[in-house]
Write a protein that holds these residues in place. Structure first.
Motif, mmCIF file in Angstrom:
data_model
loop_
_atom_site.group_PDB
_atom_site.id
_atom_site.type_symbol
_atom_site.label_atom_id
_atom_site.label_comp_id
_atom_site.label_asym_id
_atom_site.label_seq_id
_atom_site.Cartn_x
_atom_site.Cartn_y
_atom_site.Cartn_z
ATOM 1 N N LEU A 173 33.783 45.787 -25.350
ATOM 2 C CA LEU A 173 33.889 45.656 -26.803
ATOM 3 C C LEU A 173 34.906 44.589 -27.163
ATOM 4 O O LEU A 173 35.995 44.543 -26.576
ATOM 5 N N LEU A 221 34.694 44.853 -33.299
ATOM 6 C CA LEU A 221 33.993 43.766 -33.976
ATOM 7 C C LEU A 221 32.608 43.511 -33.394
ATOM 8 O O LEU A 221 31.697 43.109 -34.108
ATOM 9 N N HIS A 222 32.469 43.738 -32.095
ATOM 10 C CA HIS A 222 31.196 43.394 -31.431
ATOM 11 C C HIS A 222 31.162 44.056 -30.055
ATOM 12 O O HIS A 222 32.212 44.280 -29.445
ATOM 13 N N ASP A 223 29.954 44.373 -29.591
ATOM 14 C CA ASP A 223 29.814 44.846 -28.213
ATOM 15 C C ASP A 223 28.800 43.980 -27.470
ATOM 16 O O ASP A 223 27.984 43.293 -28.089
ATOM 17 N N THR A 224 28.870 44.001 -26.164
ATOM 18 C CA THR A 224 27.959 43.213 -25.330
ATOM 19 C C THR A 224 26.952 44.135 -24.664
ATOM 20 O O THR A 224 26.671 44.017 -23.472
ATOM 21 N N ARG A 279 38.985 41.969 -25.296
ATOM 22 C CA ARG A 279 37.800 42.702 -24.858
ATOM 23 C C ARG A 279 38.229 43.890 -24.000
ATOM 24 O O ARG A 279 38.967 43.714 -23.028
ATOM 25 N N LEU A 290 31.268 49.063 -40.475
ATOM 26 C CA LEU A 290 31.506 48.200 -39.321
ATOM 27 C C LEU A 290 31.346 48.993 -38.029
ATOM 28 O O LEU A 290 30.700 48.532 -37.080
ATOM 29 N N TRP A 345 27.679 49.668 -37.505
ATOM 30 C CA TRP A 345 26.980 48.443 -37.108
ATOM 31 C C TRP A 345 27.193 48.149 -35.616
ATOM 32 O O TRP A 345 26.252 47.802 -34.903
ATOM 33 N N VAL A 346 28.410 48.302 -35.144
ATOM 34 C CA VAL A 346 28.733 47.977 -33.752
ATOM 35 C C VAL A 346 28.116 48.987 -32.789
ATOM 36 O O VAL A 346 27.554 48.604 -31.750
#
Length: 229
Positions: free
Chosen positions: A161, A6-9, A172, A94, A97-98
């Motif tokens: 992630l 969904l998202h990474d830092t 995560r 998705l 995008w990530v």
């Protein structure tokens, strides 16, 4: 699918905007939406004409005149921008995008376009080599995106992630575990020829992933990218 990212830092450090990644997503969405206006028979002709068909690339199979007339070589590129449904499209975009922005950040805008397409082409070729007589049309950006994952794994194995584990548990995890799980799953399906793959072109994923990993490795070795953990 063990993990849904969904998202990474992992912040970008070399570019402000990842407009090539965004452009690829927009093109894929536009092409998918554009097919809504095509009748069922017309859609079939459209997809078959631009899809990657192993027997057409490596065999003597040729399409009849009722299908869109494109060269077999061109389909190594065009298949990357077709999708078989909303779920197929959303999942692929998705992932892009990530992970795509950081690879674009590492190699630069122009190289990222080349990198993406080359990974997709190599993934398609591997799929065709493994299934040279197949008449099944192959579509989707998964091979190219697998290349992005391969590059990301080499450059940022420790990146954290946010994923949905097994579809519903938010957690995560390090990129090494998440991306490694995807590659291991595809590799096992490919080696065993498992029906569990449910029509997924796993060898396109494997070929794309390995090519992406090697390309990033070479770019890093010759100092064409900024390498960081």
């Amino acid at each position: 699918m063990p993990f849904l990212p969904l998202h990474d830092t992992n912040p970008r450090v070399n570019i402000k905007y990842h407009y090539i990644t965004i452009a690829i997503i927009i093109i894929n969405v536009f092409i998918f939406i554009d097919t809504f206006g095509i009748s069922y028979s017309g859609l079939d002709n459209y997809v078959i004409g631009y899809a990657l068909i192993p027997a057409r690339l490596f065999g003597e199979f040729s399409l009849s005149d009722r299908y869109t007339n494109t060269s077999a070589i061109f389909t190594l590129f065009s298949y990357q921008f077709l999708h078989g449904g909303w779920q197929h499209l959303i999942f692929n975009m998705l992932f892009l995008w990530v992970f795509g922005d950081n690879i674009e950040d590492a190699v630069g805008h122009t190289r990222f376009i080349i990198y993406f397409l080359v990974c997709g082409v190599i993934g398609g070729l591997v799929h065709c080599f493994v299934n040279p007589s197949s008449l099944s049309p192959t579509i989707g950006a998964s091979g190219a995106i697998a290349g992005v994952l391969g590059g990301y794994l080499l450059l940022y194995p420790r990146a954290r992630l946010l994923v949905l584990a097994f579809g519903f548990i938010p957690v995560r995890l390090p990129a090494l575990l998440v991306i490694g799980a995807f590659f291991t799953q595809d590799l096992l399906w490919g080696i065993m020829g498992s029906s569990a793959s449910q029509g997924v072109a796993v060898w396109a994923h494997i070929g794309g992933f390995v090519s992406g990993f090697i390309i990033i490795f070479l770019l890093r070795k010759f100092n064409y990218i900024t390498f960081k953990l």
